[in-house]
Every structure is written in structure tokens, then in C-alpha cells.
Design a protein around this motif. Structure first.
Motif, PDB file in Angstrom:
ATOM      1  N   LEU A   1       0.846  -1.187   0.000  1.00  0.00           N
ATOM      2  CA  LEU A   1       0.000   0.000   0.000  1.00  0.00           C
ATOM      3  C   LEU A   1       0.882   1.238   0.000  1.00  0.00           C
ATOM      4  N   ASP A   2       0.346   2.327  -0.494  1.00  0.00           N
ATOM      5  CA  ASP A   2       1.074   3.592  -0.395  1.00  0.00           C
ATOM      6  C   ASP A   2       1.059   4.100   1.042  1.00  0.00           C
ATOM      7  N   VAL A   3      -0.106   4.003   1.695  1.00  0.00           N
ATOM      8  CA  VAL A   3      -0.246   4.488   3.069  1.00  0.00           C
ATOM      9  C   VAL A   3      -1.115   3.518   3.849  1.00  0.00           C
ATOM     10  N   LEU A   4      -0.671   3.195   5.057  1.00  0.00           N
ATOM     11  CA  LEU A   4      -1.487   2.438   5.998  1.00  0.00           C
ATOM     12  C   LEU A   4      -1.794   3.351   7.180  1.00  0.00           C
ATOM     13  N   ILE A   5      -3.091   3.546   7.445  1.00  0.00           N
ATOM     14  CA  ILE A   5      -3.551   4.355   8.572  1.00  0.00           C
ATOM     15  C   ILE A   5      -3.983   3.408   9.692  1.00  0.00           C
ATOM     16  N   VAL A   6      -3.564   3.671  10.905  1.00  0.00           N
ATOM     17  CA  VAL A   6      -3.978   2.863  12.053  1.00  0.00           C
ATOM     18  C   VAL A   6      -4.926   3.688  12.913  1.00  0.00           C
ATOM     19  N   GLY A   7      -6.174   3.253  12.972  1.00  0.00           N
ATOM     20  CA  GLY A   7      -7.176   3.955  13.770  1.00  0.00           C
ATOM     21  C   GLY A   7      -8.260   4.588  12.913  1.00  0.00           C
ATOM     22  N   ALA A   8      -9.532   4.314  13.250  1.00  0.00           N
ATOM     23  CA  ALA A   8     -10.664   4.870  12.500  1.00  0.00           C
ATOM     24  C   ALA A   8     -11.502   5.777  13.385  1.00  0.00           C
ATOM     25  N   GLY A   9     -10.818   6.587  14.186  1.00  0.00           N
ATOM     26  CA  GLY A   9     -11.500   7.594  14.986  1.00  0.00           C
ATOM     27  C   GLY A   9     -11.498   8.930  14.285  1.00  0.00           C
TER      28      GLY A   9
ATOM     29  N   GLU B   1      -6.153  15.155  -1.536  1.00  0.00           N
ATOM     30  CA  GLU B   1      -4.869  15.742  -1.911  1.00  0.00           C
ATOM     31  C   GLU B   1      -3.941  14.758  -2.633  1.00  0.00           C
ATOM     32  N   CYS B   2      -4.136  13.478  -2.434  1.00  0.00           N
ATOM     33  CA  CYS B   2      -3.307  12.447  -3.092  1.00  0.00           C
ATOM     34  C   CYS B   2      -4.234  11.375  -3.652  1.00  0.00           C
ATOM     35  N   PRO B   3      -5.075  11.724  -4.619  1.00  0.00           N
ATOM     36  CA  PRO B   3      -6.134  10.806  -5.055  1.00  0.00           C
ATOM     37  C   PRO B   3      -5.638   9.497  -5.658  1.00  0.00           C
ATOM     38  N   GLY B   4      -4.406   9.432  -6.104  1.00  0.00           N
ATOM     39  CA  GLY B   4      -3.898   8.192  -6.696  1.00  0.00           C
ATOM     40  C   GLY B   4      -3.328   7.210  -5.698  1.00  0.00           C
ATOM     41  N   LYS B   5      -3.207   7.606  -4.449  1.00  0.00           N
ATOM     42  CA  LYS B   5      -2.587   6.747  -3.449  1.00  0.00           C
ATOM     43  C   LYS B   5      -3.532   5.625  -3.000  1.00  0.00           C
ATOM     44  N   GLN B   6      -2.954   4.427  -2.884  1.00  0.00           N
ATOM     45  CA  GLN B   6      -3.700   3.286  -2.370  1.00  0.00           C
ATOM     46  C   GLN B   6      -3.486   3.210  -0.862  1.00  0.00           C
ATOM     47  N   TYR B   7      -4.581   3.185  -0.118  1.00  0.00           N
ATOM     48  CA  TYR B   7      -4.453   3.171   1.333  1.00  0.00           C
ATOM     49  C   TYR B   7      -5.471   2.228   1.958  1.00  0.00           C
ATOM     50  N   ALA B   8      -5.221   1.892   3.216  1.00  0.00           N
ATOM     51  CA  ALA B   8      -6.163   1.115   4.016  1.00  0.00           C
ATOM     52  C   ALA B   8      -6.090   1.622   5.448  1.00  0.00           C
ATOM     53  N   ILE B   9      -7.131   1.314   6.211  1.00  0.00           N
ATOM     54  CA  ILE B   9      -7.197   1.676   7.628  1.00  0.00           C
ATOM     55  C   ILE B   9      -7.369   0.395   8.443  1.00  0.00           C
ATOM     56  N   LEU B  10      -6.546   0.218   9.464  1.00  0.00           N
ATOM     57  CA  LEU B  10      -6.735  -0.866  10.421  1.00  0.00           C
ATOM     58  C   LEU B  10      -7.359  -0.290  11.682  1.00  0.00           C
ATOM     59  N   GLU B  11      -8.451  -0.871  12.119  1.00  0.00           N
ATOM     60  CA  GLU B  11      -9.155  -0.414  13.315  1.00  0.00           C
ATOM     61  C   GLU B  11      -9.353  -1.609  14.250  1.00  0.00           C
TER      62      GLU B  11
ATOM     63  N   GLN C   1     -15.156   1.855   3.034  1.00  0.00           N
ATOM     64  CA  GLN C   1     -14.765   0.640   2.307  1.00  0.00           C
ATOM     65  C   GLN C   1     -13.283   0.314   2.448  1.00  0.00           C
ATOM     66  N   HIS C   2     -12.500   1.250   2.949  1.00  0.00           N
ATOM     67  CA  HIS C   2     -11.063   1.028   3.110  1.00  0.00           C
ATOM     68  C   HIS C   2     -10.694   0.552   4.516  1.00  0.00           C
ATOM     69  N   ILE C   3     -11.697   0.408   5.404  1.00  0.00           N
ATOM     70  CA  ILE C   3     -11.418   0.076   6.802  1.00  0.00           C
ATOM     71  C   ILE C   3     -11.478  -1.428   7.020  1.00  0.00           C
ATOM     72  N   HIS C   4     -10.492  -1.949   7.746  1.00  0.00           N
ATOM     73  CA  HIS C   4     -10.458  -3.352   8.154  1.00  0.00           C
ATOM     74  C   HIS C   4     -10.678  -3.392   9.660  1.00  0.00           C
TER      75      HIS C   4
END
Length: 495
Positions: A13-21, A34-44, A104-107
Motif C-alpha cells: 500500500l502507499d499508506v497504511l492508517i492505524v485507527g478509525a476515529g 490531496e493524493c487521489p492516486g494513493k492506495q491506502y487502508a485503515i486498520l481499526e 470501504q477502506h477500513i479493516h
């Protein structure tokens, strides 16, 4: 909510975010814009969106910051209540996630336990544990963005008292509020004097026989209108976004001004706050010692009570304040060090949070285990000698989101800069001549207990942690990315 499937592509992934608060959802929205082409996911780690505003469910849970500054800069707060209840804030975060397609990007249900950086691959390998099954999942990402807050969701600060086993009633922690707790007609003692306590007391007083706030020492408590009259007026004549923007800057400017006055003229500010409390209480109730703290304003965070609800409960005889310490629990309540006994059917320990940075995960860089308290914070959001990594940490003297919005915007700038110049690695390098200082100059108990947990700040920029939005905006939003402290390079080794 169901757990979203993990990507099967071997490409990181381009960016992994930890936390869905509040921070994590806001960061994802910034990335998409701001970075529409970046592939990201969120782990919660939990099973829903909202973070703090979903975890805490005690009576009266609300913000202690106005929502025109606690809300996102890009998403107007349209609710009439400026000091909002927890359910409304949770709905706002969830609504934002839906509108921006973040959900849809949140796990859900995955707790990050370890993150390992490889300079050779210019990539993080993150190990997450499914909290129900214990299954371990590996996620790889080029950039790791921690939005997991600053306290433990699994533990609260819980002092032990003599005689607790003798007490006949329940002892409750606000962080783990029992759904079936009935306090109707009961005598309640709330131990503590912070934001949680001053919220609980008037809320529980509506149904309880009586609520007593027992404090070791008083806190500065300020009554503010629950609704913002200027915001309400602006919305009648201006487009929603324009009205929100004006209100946001009005409240931001006012909070910075009052903070500067408080720090510059502490004695005068104290007199004013204590006088306002006396006016709220009326002549029948003493302001000293219960509302006259020993410390200066903003040595600890001020508590806000919307429409003076705490003072109103005291005036009506539904609540009272006792300044003393617990000697021991008795079967029927609490015995204090003064010898006074407080009868209680329920005791609520609003005794604070347990600081926990990075969600408690282990951080390793090229085989070196990193201890947060040995690292220095760059611009209040990145850690020294830790590459491709950011940490969302808001203000202590203003709304949390003001700083996390700036942080997310900076990371987007940084990612675009790296793409434009072909860099795979960005790392702030600690400078030998910068002297370490405490991360937060706060005397609050939960901060003092976290000395071995929090990182350091430095004696000069860009290592200083400003508690000032304008200074941060100049440094973060308009400062140079390539400032000589941030080092860049290709895969292979740390620059």
C-alpha cells in the motif's frame, strides 16, 4: 460492521492508517482529496468507526471543545450544539466517512502489534492481530500513519483503595460503563475533578438522589453557552461552508487570545475564572476551596460546562462538591482523611486515562527496536530517525483536530514531494545540538504518569511542539519540505 477483505496484491500500500476515529477518518479524507492516486487502508482494532466517541458511553459524554474547531476543516458542523454530545460527534465522524468513501477502506477488528521498517525495501511490514480469532495478518505499506490516539482503550488509570471489598455497591470506571447500571434514586459519589467528572455529575444528577463530586484538588471550570449564537446567526444569511469557516476562525482566534492572556497574566485570569464560578454558584455556595485551584490556568486543561449545567445542579441541591481525600471505603460509602463520611450506593472512579502511544505496538527500524521516550518529535508529528512515519497528536490547549488536520495536510505535501523528486524514503534526522525537553508542559496527573511513554520535544524548531495553531500553520503548511532536517533517498539505506 463486517471486516473488509485485505488486498491480495503483493504490491505494498502507499499508506497504511492505524485507527478509525476522528483523526484516522480525517486523514483518509485528506489523502483522497490531496493524493487521489494513493492506495491506502485503515486498520481499526474495534468493530466500528468513532474511536473515543464510540468507546465512551457514560452519561452525558460530550466534547470539551467547540465543534466548529473540533470538527474537520473540510466538513462543516451543522448541529446547533457547539458543545456536542458523544452520539452526535460519532454520527458526524461516520457521516464524513460515508460521504468521502472511506468506510470501504477500513479493516475492522485488527489490532496492530508490530511494525518493522526495511530500508532495503523502503517499506513497512505491519503485523496485525484479529482480536476475536487471534489470526495474524501481514500488511505492507510504504508510509505508516498512526492515528490510534494517546491512551489505552483496554485499561484506565485505576488507583486501589483500602476497604473496596467491603463496599456494598458497584465501583464503576467511566471508560467501561455498564449498560445495565441503574442509578435512579441512588446516592452517587464521583471521584475526580476533570472533564469526565464534571460531565458525569450533572448528567447523573437528573435521576440520582444526589451526586457528590469528590476531588483531591479543584480544577478550573468555565461555563460556556452550549450553542454559538454567532454561528447560528451566520448560518441564516451565509452559505454553510462560509458560515462554518468564519465561526471556526472566530473561535480559534478567541481561544488563542484567551490562552495567551491566561499564560501572561495568570493571577488576573485566575481571579476572573474564580469570580465567574462564584457568580454561577450564587451566594449560598462557597467558591473556595472547591473552585479555586492551587495551580495557574492552563498548567492543566480547563474544564468547560455547557450552559453551566454543573453549577445549576449544585444550586438546585442535586449535586455537591467535597474537596478531600479517600482514607478508605466502608460498606456504606467512603471515609475521608478529614474523618468525614460520604454515604454512597454507587462510586464512580473518574480518575483518568492510562497513556499508551502507538496503540502499544512495537516499532522496529532496520533491526533496531525504537523506544518512543528516547525519540524526539519533528514538527509535533514525526519521530526522529523513523522513516516514512507520522503520528497524529492534537493540541492540549485547543481542539485536537486543528493539529491533526495540519498533520494530514503536511503528510500529503510530503508524499507529493517524494513522488516529484523520485524519493522512496523520508526521515527526520535528529540533530546533536538540540536539547531534549518534555513533550508536554502539563502538570495533569495522566501526563506526569506518562514520562516513560511519551517522546521528547527539542529546544528549537523544527523539534518544538507548539501549542499554537498559527505557529504550526506557518511551520507545517507553509514551511519548506526539504528543510535540511528531513533527509531523502532511494531504497537501500537510510539517508
Amino acid at each position: 460492521m463486517s471486516v473488509a477483505p485485505f488486498p491480495t496484491d503483493e504490491t505494498p500500500l502507499d499508506v497504511l492508517i492505524v485507527g478509525a476515529g476522528l483523526s484516522g477518518i480525517g486523514t483518509a479524507c485528506w489523502l483522497q482529496t490531496e493524493c487521489p492516486g494513493k492506495q491506502y487502508a485503515i486498520l481499526e482494532a474495534r468493530d466500528t468507526i468513532g474511536g473515543t466517541w464510540d468507546l465512551f458511553r457514560y452519561p452525558g459524554i460530550r466534547s470539551d471543545s467547540d465543534m466548529h474547531t473540533l470538527g474537520y476543516s473540510f466538513k462543516p458542523w451543522s448541529n446547533a450544539q457547539a458543545i456536542a454530545d458523544g452520539a452526535s460527534i460519532r454520527h458526524y465522524i461516520q457521516e464524513t466517512a460515508r460521504e468521502y468513501g472511506v468506510t470501504q477502506h477500513i479493516h475492522f477488528g485488527y489490532k496492530v502489534v508490530e511494525a518493522t521498517w526495511s530500508s532495503e525495501q523502503a517499506c513497512w511490514t505491519v503485523e496485525a492481530e484479529q482480536r476475536v480469532t487471534g489470526h495474524r495478518q501481514i500488511v505492507r505499506a510504504r508510509f505508516l500513519f498512526m492515528c490510534s490516539g494517546y491512551y489505552s482503550y483496554d485499561e484506565a488509570y485505576r488507583p486501589e483503595f483500602t476497604g473496596e471489598k467491603d463496599f456494598r455497591g458497584p465501583i464503576v470506571l467511566p471508560q467501561f460503563w455498564p449498560k445495565d447500571l441503574d442509578y435512579t434514586g441512588k446516592r452517587v459519589v464521583v471521584v475526580g475533578s476533570g472533564a469526565t467528572a464534571v460531565t458525569l455529575v450533572p448528567a447523573m444528577a437528573e435521576k440520582a438522589a444526589h451526586v457528590t463530586m469528590l476531588q483531591r484538588s479543584p480544577t478550573y471550570i468555565v461555563a460556556l453557552p452550549g450553542q454559538d449564537a454567532i454561528a447560528k446567526g451566520l448560518r441564516r444569511f451565509l452559505p454553510e461552508r462560509v458560515a462554518y469557516g468564519i465561526t471556526r476562525w472566530k473561535n480559534l482566534s478567541l481561544s488563542m487570545l484567551t490562552y495567551r492572556i491566561a499564560r501572561g497574566l495568570p493571577s488576573l485570569t485566575k481571579q476572573r475564572i474564580v469570580k465567574m464560578a462564584a457568580q454561577q454558584l450564587g451566594p449560598e455556595h462557597a467558591v473556595d476551596p472547591h473552585f479555586s485551584p492551587r495551580y495557574n490556568p492552563w498548567d492543566q486543561r480547563l474544564c468547560v460546562v455547557p450552559d453551566g449545567d454543573l453549577f445549576q445542579a449544585i444550586r438546585q441541591g442535586k449535586a455537591s462538591v467535597v474537596t478531600d481525600e479517600i482514607d478508605q471505603f466502608t460498606p456504606a460509602g467512603l471515609k475521608l482523611t478529614s474523618g468525614q463520611e460520604l454515604p454512597a450506593d454507587i462510586v464512580v472512579l473518574a480518575t483518568g486515562l492510562k497513556i499508551k502511544l502507538l496503540g502499544g505496538m512495537q516499532l522496529t527500524v532496520d533491526g533496531r527496536v525504537c523506544q518512543a521516550n528516547q525519540l524526539m518529535v519533528y514538527k509535533g508529528m514525526m519521530l526522529s530517525d523513523v522513516p516514512n512515519f507520522a503520528l497524529a497528536f492534537g493540541y492540549t490547549n485547543a481542539s485536537w483536530t486543528l493539529k491533526t488536520d495540519l498533520t494530514a495536510g503536511y503528510v500529503c505535501r510530503l508524499l507529493r514531494y517524494m513522488d516529484q523528486h523520485g524519493h522512496a524514503i523520508a526521515v527526520p534526522r535528529r540533530e546533536a545540538d538540540v536539547q531534549p525537553q518534555p513533550f508536554l508542559n502539563f502538570t495533569s496527573g495522566y501526563i506526569q504518569r506518562a514520562g516513560q511513554v511519551l517522546p521528547q520535544q527539542g529546544s528549537r524548531r523544527p523539534w518544538q511542539v507548539y501549542q499554537n495553531y498559527l505557529l504550526d500553520m506557518l511551520t507545517i503548511r507553509f514551511g519548506r519540505i526539504n528543510d535540511g532536517v528531513m533527509h531523502f533517498g532511494p531504497k537501500g539505506s537510510l539517508p
